[in-house]
Design a protein around this motif. Structure first.
Motif, PDB file in Angstrom:
ATOM      1  N   TYR A  34       0.848  -1.173   0.000  1.00 52.31           N
ATOM      2  CA  TYR A  34       0.000   0.000   0.000  1.00 52.31           C
ATOM      3  C   TYR A  34       0.893   1.234   0.000  1.00 52.31           C
ATOM      4  O   TYR A  34       1.998   1.228   0.547  1.00 52.31           O
ATOM      5  N   LYS A  61       0.823   5.431   0.973  1.00 49.45           N
ATOM      6  CA  LYS A  61       0.059   6.388   1.763  1.00 49.45           C
ATOM      7  C   LYS A  61       0.677   7.770   1.663  1.00 49.45           C
ATOM      8  O   LYS A  61       1.847   7.971   1.986  1.00 49.45           O
ATOM      9  N   ALA A  82      -2.221  12.691   5.303  1.00 51.31           N
ATOM     10  CA  ALA A  82      -3.631  13.045   5.504  1.00 51.31           C
ATOM     11  C   ALA A  82      -4.577  12.248   4.599  1.00 51.31           C
ATOM     12  O   ALA A  82      -5.730  12.649   4.410  1.00 51.31           O
ATOM     13  N   GLU A  83      -4.095  11.152   4.031  1.00 56.42           N
ATOM     14  CA  GLU A  83      -4.952  10.274   3.251  1.00 56.42           C
ATOM     15  C   GLU A  83      -4.843   8.861   3.797  1.00 56.42           C
ATOM     16  O   GLU A  83      -3.871   8.504   4.476  1.00 56.42           O
ATOM     17  N   GLY A  84      -5.836   8.028   3.463  1.00 55.36           N
ATOM     18  CA  GLY A  84      -5.734   6.625   3.834  1.00 55.36           C
ATOM     19  C   GLY A  84      -4.817   5.885   2.875  1.00 55.36           C
ATOM     20  O   GLY A  84      -4.528   6.357   1.778  1.00 55.36           O
ATOM     21  N   PRO A  85      -4.317   4.717   3.282  1.00 50.72           N
ATOM     22  CA  PRO A  85      -3.483   3.912   2.379  1.00 50.72           C
ATOM     23  C   PRO A  85      -4.272   3.521   1.126  1.00 50.72           C
ATOM     24  O   PRO A  85      -5.468   3.240   1.198  1.00 50.72           O
ATOM     25  N   PHE A 132      -4.217   0.854  -2.264  1.00 53.06           N
ATOM     26  CA  PHE A 132      -3.643  -0.402  -2.746  1.00 53.06           C
ATOM     27  C   PHE A 132      -2.749  -0.157  -3.956  1.00 53.06           C
ATOM     28  O   PHE A 132      -3.082   0.624  -4.855  1.00 53.06           O
ATOM     29  N   PHE A 149       3.568   0.659   2.794  1.00 51.35           N
ATOM     30  CA  PHE A 149       3.325  -0.397   3.783  1.00 51.35           C
ATOM     31  C   PHE A 149       3.249  -1.745   3.083  1.00 51.35           C
ATOM     32  O   PHE A 149       2.590  -1.901   2.050  1.00 51.35           O
TER      33      PHE A 149
END
Lengths: 111, 119
Positions: free
Chosen positions: A36, A38, A41-44, A46, A89
């Motif tokens: 992932y 990232k 200030a954002e989500g991970p 894919f 990640f």
């Protein structure tokens, strides 16, 4: 005990060169792996995945390699671009179980 | 297609106060996850829902945390009372089984998260 390790907290690479991000795992039951990306200030989001029946998966500039005997996978980004600068990640799971995430590696691609 | 929606984006509260986070998953995704991410670490699963059923809440600190997913769509995560150590980003994610809803693998789709600061 960390089951998924990313031992490099940060990595700097020149634009146009290859970025190699590494991930090690301890649980031999893991059979599916994801990367992932990232941004702050954002989500991970894919990026790419690989199952244990393969040793390589490629998607454009991104390639993931899996070495099951070494319990090691790596993400290669070629060529690296400034927009690739983010935290990456690694995540792993065994069938039907929850994903376990590594602590992340911060990639900086320098122009 | 709308992504995973979370609110609020930021929350600052004093310790011992209650707080709640809301998540709306991607339409058609029957699996919903709540994660907590501490600074410098990866996301850690708190609870996983399959439709309205919590199928894994083993990592949820049940003395102060609670969650619900009524009607198998939206979900709420609550902390009462909050402690200083609860300061973190709380992420919601959703997924559908491979082969459904256009998904070809087990990837989860994350919302932007709620950054909680407990003072």
């Amino acid at each position: 005990d960390q089951q998924v390790k990313q031992n490099s907290p940060s990595l700097s690479v020149q634009e146009g060169r290859i970025s190699i991000l590494n991930c090690d795992y301890t649980n031999s039951m893991f059979d599916y792996f994801l990367w992932y990306k990232k941004y702050p200030a954002e989500g991970p989001t894919f990026l790419i995945s690989i199952s244990s029946i393969k040793d390589k998966n490629e998607d454009g500039r991104f390639t993931v390699f899996l070495n099951k005997s070494a319990k090691h996978l790596s993400l290669h980004i070629v060529p690296s671009q400034p927009g690739d600068s983010a935290v990456y990640f690694c995540a792993a799971c065994s069938y039907g179980q929850n994903f376990v995430f590594g602590p992340g590696t911060r990639l900086s691609v320098l122009p | 297609e709308a992504g995973v929606v979370q609110s609020p984006r930021y929350k600052i509260i004093e310790k011992k106060q209650p707080v709640a986070f809301w998540c709306n998953p991607i339409s058609g995704h029957n699996t919903l996850y709540w994660y907590r991410q501490n600074l410098g670490q990866g996301p850690e699963l708190l609870i996983r829902y399959e439709n309205e059923e919590a199928v894994d809440d083993s990592q949820l600190p049940k003395d102060r945390f609670s969650a619900e997913r009524l009607k198998g769509v939206d979900s709420t995560l609550k902390i009462q009372p909050a402690e200083l150590g609860d300061s973190a980003v709380y992420l919601c994610a959703s997924s559908s089984p491979p082969g459904t809803s256009g998904s070809s693998s087990y990837e989860q789709y994350f919302g932007p998260g709620t950054r909680l600061t407990v003072t």
